[in-house]
Design a protein around this motif. Sequence first.
Motif, PDB file in Angstrom:
ATOM      1  N   ASP A  61       0.831  -1.200   0.000  1.00  0.00           N
ATOM      2  CA  ASP A  61       0.000   0.000   0.000  1.00  0.00           C
ATOM      3  C   ASP A  61       0.866   1.251   0.000  1.00  0.00           C
ATOM      4  O   ASP A  61       0.548   2.245  -0.653  1.00  0.00           O
ATOM      5  CB  ASP A  61      -0.930  -0.007   1.218  1.00  0.00           C
ATOM      6  CG  ASP A  61      -1.904  -1.172   1.166  1.00  0.00           C
ATOM      7  OD1 ASP A  61      -2.339  -1.502   0.055  1.00  0.00           O
ATOM      8  OD2 ASP A  61      -2.200  -1.755   2.218  1.00  0.00           O
ATOM      9  N   ALA A  62       1.983   1.179   0.733  1.00  0.00           N
ATOM     10  CA  ALA A  62       2.916   2.308   0.725  1.00  0.00           C
ATOM     11  C   ALA A  62       3.434   2.548  -0.691  1.00  0.00           C
ATOM     12  O   ALA A  62       3.510   3.695  -1.160  1.00  0.00           O
ATOM     13  CB  ALA A  62       4.070   2.040   1.682  1.00  0.00           C
ATOM     14  N   ALA A  63       3.737   1.456  -1.412  1.00  0.00           N
ATOM     15  CA  ALA A  63       4.218   1.579  -2.788  1.00  0.00           C
ATOM     16  C   ALA A  63       3.151   2.210  -3.671  1.00  0.00           C
ATOM     17  O   ALA A  63       3.441   3.055  -4.525  1.00  0.00           O
ATOM     18  CB  ALA A  63       4.616   0.204  -3.336  1.00  0.00           C
ATOM     19  N   LEU A  64       1.911   1.816  -3.454  1.00  0.00           N
ATOM     20  CA  LEU A  64       0.791   2.361  -4.223  1.00  0.00           C
ATOM     21  C   LEU A  64       0.689   3.876  -4.021  1.00  0.00           C
ATOM     22  O   LEU A  64       0.547   4.641  -4.975  1.00  0.00           O
ATOM     23  CB  LEU A  64      -0.504   1.677  -3.781  1.00  0.00           C
ATOM     24  CG  LEU A  64      -1.750   1.957  -4.593  1.00  0.00           C
ATOM     25  CD1 LEU A  64      -1.678   1.210  -5.904  1.00  0.00           C
ATOM     26  CD2 LEU A  64      -2.995   1.550  -3.837  1.00  0.00           C
ATOM     27  N   VAL A  65       0.798   4.291  -2.752  1.00  0.00           N
ATOM     28  CA  VAL A  65       0.711   5.720  -2.446  1.00  0.00           C
ATOM     29  C   VAL A  65       1.895   6.472  -3.058  1.00  0.00           C
ATOM     30  O   VAL A  65       1.740   7.561  -3.598  1.00  0.00           O
ATOM     31  CB  VAL A  65       0.649   5.935  -0.917  1.00  0.00           C
ATOM     32  CG1 VAL A  65       0.727   7.414  -0.588  1.00  0.00           C
ATOM     33  CG2 VAL A  65      -0.632   5.350  -0.359  1.00  0.00           C
ATOM     34  N   PHE A  66       3.083   5.843  -3.002  1.00  0.00           N
ATOM     35  CA  PHE A  66       4.277   6.434  -3.625  1.00  0.00           C
ATOM     36  C   PHE A  66       4.041   6.689  -5.111  1.00  0.00           C
ATOM     37  O   PHE A  66       4.338   7.765  -5.627  1.00  0.00           O
ATOM     38  CB  PHE A  66       5.458   5.473  -3.478  1.00  0.00           C
ATOM     39  CG  PHE A  66       6.485   5.932  -2.489  1.00  0.00           C
ATOM     40  CD1 PHE A  66       6.126   6.131  -1.171  1.00  0.00           C
ATOM     41  CD2 PHE A  66       7.796   6.155  -2.880  1.00  0.00           C
ATOM     42  CE1 PHE A  66       7.058   6.551  -0.253  1.00  0.00           C
ATOM     43  CE2 PHE A  66       8.738   6.578  -1.959  1.00  0.00           C
ATOM     44  CZ  PHE A  66       8.372   6.767  -0.654  1.00  0.00           C
TER      45      PHE A  66
ATOM     46  N   VAL B  64      -2.016  -9.613  -7.174  1.00  0.00           N
ATOM     47  CA  VAL B  64      -1.637  -9.475  -8.583  1.00  0.00           C
ATOM     48  C   VAL B  64      -2.205  -8.174  -9.150  1.00  0.00           C
ATOM     49  O   VAL B  64      -1.496  -7.372  -9.760  1.00  0.00           O
ATOM     50  CB  VAL B  64      -2.163 -10.677  -9.401  1.00  0.00           C
ATOM     51  CG1 VAL B  64      -1.984 -10.420 -10.890  1.00  0.00           C
ATOM     52  CG2 VAL B  64      -1.453 -11.945  -8.998  1.00  0.00           C
ATOM     53  N   LEU B  65      -3.490  -7.956  -8.881  1.00  0.00           N
ATOM     54  CA  LEU B  65      -4.151  -6.761  -9.394  1.00  0.00           C
ATOM     55  C   LEU B  65      -3.514  -5.496  -8.823  1.00  0.00           C
ATOM     56  O   LEU B  65      -3.299  -4.505  -9.519  1.00  0.00           O
ATOM     57  CB  LEU B  65      -5.638  -6.826  -9.037  1.00  0.00           C
ATOM     58  CG  LEU B  65      -6.554  -5.948  -9.864  1.00  0.00           C
ATOM     59  CD1 LEU B  65      -6.434  -6.304 -11.328  1.00  0.00           C
ATOM     60  CD2 LEU B  65      -7.993  -6.092  -9.398  1.00  0.00           C
ATOM     61  N   LYS B  66      -3.176  -5.565  -7.537  1.00  0.00           N
ATOM     62  CA  LYS B  66      -2.571  -4.393  -6.889  1.00  0.00           C
ATOM     63  C   LYS B  66      -1.216  -4.082  -7.512  1.00  0.00           C
ATOM     64  O   LYS B  66      -0.891  -2.921  -7.780  1.00  0.00           O
ATOM     65  CB  LYS B  66      -2.422  -4.660  -5.395  1.00  0.00           C
ATOM     66  CG  LYS B  66      -2.417  -3.376  -4.574  1.00  0.00           C
ATOM     67  CD  LYS B  66      -2.100  -3.653  -3.130  1.00  0.00           C
ATOM     68  CE  LYS B  66      -3.360  -3.859  -2.308  1.00  0.00           C
ATOM     69  NZ  LYS B  66      -3.042  -4.025  -0.877  1.00  0.00           N
ATOM     70  N   LEU B  67      -0.419  -5.134  -7.782  1.00  0.00           N
ATOM     71  CA  LEU B  67       0.898  -4.924  -8.397  1.00  0.00           C
ATOM     72  C   LEU B  67       0.752  -4.279  -9.779  1.00  0.00           C
ATOM     73  O   LEU B  67       1.471  -3.337 -10.113  1.00  0.00           O
ATOM     74  CB  LEU B  67       1.633  -6.258  -8.532  1.00  0.00           C
ATOM     75  CG  LEU B  67       2.309  -6.786  -7.265  1.00  0.00           C
ATOM     76  CD1 LEU B  67       2.836  -8.186  -7.501  1.00  0.00           C
ATOM     77  CD2 LEU B  67       3.443  -5.871  -6.857  1.00  0.00           C
ATOM     78  N   VAL B  68      -0.201  -4.798 -10.573  1.00  0.00           N
ATOM     79  CA  VAL B  68      -0.403  -4.245 -11.911  1.00  0.00           C
ATOM     80  C   VAL B  68      -0.840  -2.782 -11.811  1.00  0.00           C
ATOM     81  O   VAL B  68      -0.369  -1.916 -12.556  1.00  0.00           O
ATOM     82  CB  VAL B  68      -1.452  -5.067 -12.687  1.00  0.00           C
ATOM     83  CG1 VAL B  68      -1.778  -4.414 -14.010  1.00  0.00           C
ATOM     84  CG2 VAL B  68      -0.939  -6.477 -12.919  1.00  0.00           C
TER      85      VAL B  68
ATOM     86  N   ALA C  24      -9.219  -5.152  -4.760  1.00  0.00           N
ATOM     87  CA  ALA C  24      -7.766  -5.291  -4.827  1.00  0.00           C
ATOM     88  C   ALA C  24      -7.099  -4.558  -3.660  1.00  0.00           C
ATOM     89  O   ALA C  24      -6.168  -5.065  -3.038  1.00  0.00           O
ATOM     90  CB  ALA C  24      -7.241  -4.750  -6.156  1.00  0.00           C
ATOM     91  N   LEU C  25      -7.594  -3.377  -3.344  1.00  0.00           N
ATOM     92  CA  LEU C  25      -6.954  -2.572  -2.301  1.00  0.00           C
ATOM     93  C   LEU C  25      -7.092  -3.226  -0.929  1.00  0.00           C
ATOM     94  O   LEU C  25      -6.226  -3.082  -0.073  1.00  0.00           O
ATOM     95  CB  LEU C  25      -7.577  -1.170  -2.258  1.00  0.00           C
ATOM     96  CG  LEU C  25      -7.251  -0.252  -3.426  1.00  0.00           C
ATOM     97  CD1 LEU C  25      -7.923   1.094  -3.246  1.00  0.00           C
ATOM     98  CD2 LEU C  25      -5.750  -0.057  -3.556  1.00  0.00           C
ATOM     99  N   THR C  26      -8.195  -3.931  -0.688  1.00  0.00           N
ATOM    100  CA  THR C  26      -8.415  -4.516   0.630  1.00  0.00           C
ATOM    101  C   THR C  26      -8.045  -5.988   0.661  1.00  0.00           C
ATOM    102  O   THR C  26      -8.377  -6.693   1.616  1.00  0.00           O
ATOM    103  CB  THR C  26      -9.890  -4.373   1.043  1.00  0.00           C
ATOM    104  OG1 THR C  26     -10.696  -4.959   0.006  1.00  0.00           O
ATOM    105  CG2 THR C  26     -10.281  -2.935   1.221  1.00  0.00           C
ATOM    106  N   ASP C  27      -7.372  -6.482  -0.380  1.00  0.00           N
ATOM    107  CA  ASP C  27      -6.976  -7.890  -0.471  1.00  0.00           C
ATOM    108  C   ASP C  27      -8.178  -8.812  -0.293  1.00  0.00           C
ATOM    109  O   ASP C  27      -8.074  -9.879   0.321  1.00  0.00           O
ATOM    110  CB  ASP C  27      -5.910  -8.213   0.593  1.00  0.00           C
ATOM    111  CG  ASP C  27      -4.607  -7.510   0.274  1.00  0.00           C
ATOM    112  OD1 ASP C  27      -4.231  -7.489  -0.908  1.00  0.00           O
ATOM    113  OD2 ASP C  27      -3.985  -6.970   1.202  1.00  0.00           O
ATOM    114  N   GLY C  28      -9.324  -8.394  -0.781  1.00  0.00           N
ATOM    115  CA  GLY C  28     -10.506  -9.248  -0.782  1.00  0.00           C
ATOM    116  C   GLY C  28     -11.079  -9.569   0.591  1.00  0.00           C
ATOM    117  O   GLY C  28     -11.760 -10.575   0.766  1.00  0.00           O
TER     118      GLY C  28
END
Lengths: 92, 103, 165
Positions: A61-66, B64-68, C24-28
């Motif tokens: 999540d930190a990477a996402l925010v970055f 997987v979706l989050k990484l993409v 995806a954000l909440t890991d399901g």
Amino acid sequence: MNTLLSILAVFLLANLLVALLRVARGPTPADRLLAALLFGTTGVAILLLLAFATASAALLDAALVFALLAGVSGAAFAQRAWREEEGTHDDD
Amino acid sequence: MTTIEIASVILLLTGAAFFFAGTVGLLRFPDVYTRLHALAKADNLGLGFIMLGLLLQAPGPATVLKLVLIWLLALAASATVGFLIARRARQNGIVPWQSGDRE
Amino acid sequence: MKPSVPAVRAALWRSALLAVLWWALTDGRADSWGVGSVSILAAAILSLRLLPPVSTYISRVGLLRFLIFFFYHSLRGGIQVAWFALRPRLSLRPAIHEIPLRLPEGIGRVLLANTLSLLPGTLSVELNGRRLCMHVLDAAAPTEVEVRRAEVRVAHMLGLELEET
């Protein structure tokens, strides 16, 4: 595997450090703005590697925010901060 | 090691190699425009390979979706910010380096 | 006011996309959907406010072909710039090229300009109406050919007609 991930993270951190030192030297303000790009790519990659190495999902999540902030802050810096620095206050 | 793990390691190492090339480009290239080329292309590709390598180790489809998603955001950020920096540099009169110039 | 068919369709599509994003954000996690459904609804309403439904056509085949084109050529771009960086003698011959685009005004041009920055040898510097100004790593490279190829892919994906320049 986790050892490899940690080693790669440290390797990228060294890359980031060298790049940041280079970027800080300039010589132009545009060169310094490249730091925003560095955090958006190298910084994100380091966080991703550490997230998997330590199995801590929070780092993802930190990477996402970055990644999100890299775009917004980079755009803001390029559009605004530099103009102030140059001392030209024309609004467009 | 399983085949998937080997593939993952190869992808991760390729990614790190592109990051290294990007950093070398940043150090060696003569002006801000050429350095932008190095960062925008090499580092994004590096991140892409790292992401692919980690995808193979992902615990579930949500990860997987989050990484993409992270990768797409980073791509969009690099392309946009790179363009804005280059435009700003040109507007502020930073002249591109030419091959005849001294480094 | 009765909502039109495209508006309802856009609202449903966007809510579905946002739901996938939340998942995806909440890991399901199942216990997050209480907050999630409120957030999704709020985000969908906000998105319709900020970007009203427009009839954007995206060809599925076109999207696939664009993605393949993009991945292949960004791989080429990365390898090329890595080669420039790592070879012993620095052999850059940069130049500024200006190319008139054939895409109509709008999202297509912006997408093309951003895409080109990640493709081999080109970096978009300025987009001024129809004129796209680019910094290229090798002045002798066939830049225009590459740009035209990317342009056709973007036009095909978005269902746009290329105009004469």
